[in-house]
Design a protein around this motif. Sequence first.
Motif, PDB file in Angstrom:
ATOM      1  N   VAL A 181       3.390  10.915  -5.200  1.00 22.06           N
ATOM      2  CA  VAL A 181       2.333  10.104  -4.597  1.00 22.06           C
ATOM      3  C   VAL A 181       1.104  10.995  -4.421  1.00 22.06           C
ATOM      4  N   ALA A 202      -1.916   6.106  -4.464  1.00 19.88           N
ATOM      5  CA  ALA A 202      -1.927   5.110  -3.394  1.00 19.88           C
ATOM      6  C   ALA A 202      -2.639   5.692  -2.182  1.00 19.88           C
ATOM      7  N   SER A 203      -3.491   4.894  -1.569  1.00 15.72           N
ATOM      8  CA  SER A 203      -4.207   5.353  -0.384  1.00 15.72           C
ATOM      9  C   SER A 203      -4.123   4.299   0.712  1.00 15.72           C
ATOM     10  N   ARG A 204      -4.050   4.779   1.942  1.00 11.34           N
ATOM     11  CA  ARG A 204      -3.921   3.890   3.097  1.00 11.34           C
ATOM     12  C   ARG A 204      -5.269   3.677   3.756  1.00 11.34           C
ATOM     13  N   ILE A 239      -2.991  -0.961   1.877  1.00  9.32           N
ATOM     14  CA  ILE A 239      -2.682   0.030   0.850  1.00  9.32           C
ATOM     15  C   ILE A 239      -3.367  -0.354  -0.460  1.00  9.32           C
ATOM     16  N   GLU A 240      -4.085   0.609  -1.021  1.00 14.34           N
ATOM     17  CA  GLU A 240      -4.731   0.421  -2.314  1.00 14.34           C
ATOM     18  C   GLU A 240      -4.009   1.289  -3.343  1.00 14.34           C
ATOM     19  N   MET A 241      -3.491   0.657  -4.383  1.00 14.37           N
ATOM     20  CA  MET A 241      -2.771   1.368  -5.429  1.00 14.37           C
ATOM     21  C   MET A 241      -3.557   1.225  -6.732  1.00 14.37           C
ATOM     22  N   ASP A 291       6.403  12.403  -0.868  1.00 22.72           N
ATOM     23  CA  ASP A 291       5.214  12.085  -0.079  1.00 22.72           C
ATOM     24  C   ASP A 291       5.332  12.859   1.237  1.00 22.72           C
ATOM     25  N   SER A 307       3.767   2.185   5.299  1.00 19.95           N
ATOM     26  CA  SER A 307       3.156   1.163   4.440  1.00 19.95           C
ATOM     27  C   SER A 307       3.040   1.625   2.991  1.00 19.95           C
ATOM     28  N   THR A 308       2.595   2.870   2.784  1.00 17.25           N
ATOM     29  CA  THR A 308       2.424   3.376   1.422  1.00 17.25           C
ATOM     30  C   THR A 308       3.756   3.410   0.681  1.00 17.25           C
ATOM     31  N   LYS A 357       5.197   0.032  -0.416  1.00 20.50           N
ATOM     32  CA  LYS A 357       4.540  -0.495  -1.607  1.00 20.50           C
ATOM     33  C   LYS A 357       4.928   0.299  -2.848  1.00 20.50           C
ATOM     34  N   VAL A 358       5.060   1.615  -2.717  1.00 26.59           N
ATOM     35  CA  VAL A 358       5.488   2.441  -3.853  1.00 26.59           C
ATOM     36  C   VAL A 358       6.897   2.037  -4.293  1.00 26.59           C
TER      37      VAL A 358
END
Length: 222
Positions: free
Chosen positions: A85, A110-112, A120-122, A140, A147-148, A151-152
């Motif tokens: 990550v 991925a960023s929170r 979360i933006e992937m 990570d 949250s990250t 989603k991952v």
Amino acid sequence: MIRDERWEGVYSFEDSPFIMEILTELRDENTGPIAFRKGLVKLGRYMAYEITKTMETERIKIKTPLEETDGILIADRRNVVIITVLRAAIPLMEGLIKVFDHARVGIVSASRGKAPKFEIEMKYVKVPQITEKDTVIIADPMIATGSTLIKVLDEVKKYGKAKRYVIVGVLAAPEGISRIKEAHPDVEMFVAAIDRELNEKGYILPGLGDAGDRAFGAPIKV
């Protein structure tokens, strides 16, 4: 290695003086980026050694120059996929791959977002095909809100069903562990230490700050 009774399949290394010494240096605000990155590499390597203790082994016969003898083969070590990550996990992955040297490597960016939503933006996902023989290790450093990683994991599981899903981190907050285990009960987690709590901004306390910024420098704001 300590199994935490609060969750199934969650382990910390607070019984290891060596790992705790590395963690102490990482926590120290006076530790610069070079030492911080080296610390993450060391943690990845030594935690990988410990994870091999949980893998299946096979008894094999070999010949020394003098006679035949017994040996072992860690078959699972040859079927590993490491998901990195970005960007904080790069040094951690470097340590892991020193032990899991046959590993295929995937990359997830991925960023929170900010509190309270922590969206979360992937932006980038590159994951190799996963088979039922594989142990998928997601690296990570900071497991905060969870949250990250939720989603991952949602994304990684699209690439095939693995034998095991393992998260490797430096620090985790109880809130994040609980959320991940609720969303993905099958995942195992190995962290150097489980810290006290999250603050209102979603940072782990006592923590060590933003691992990515400390390893590579804070991004320039434009």
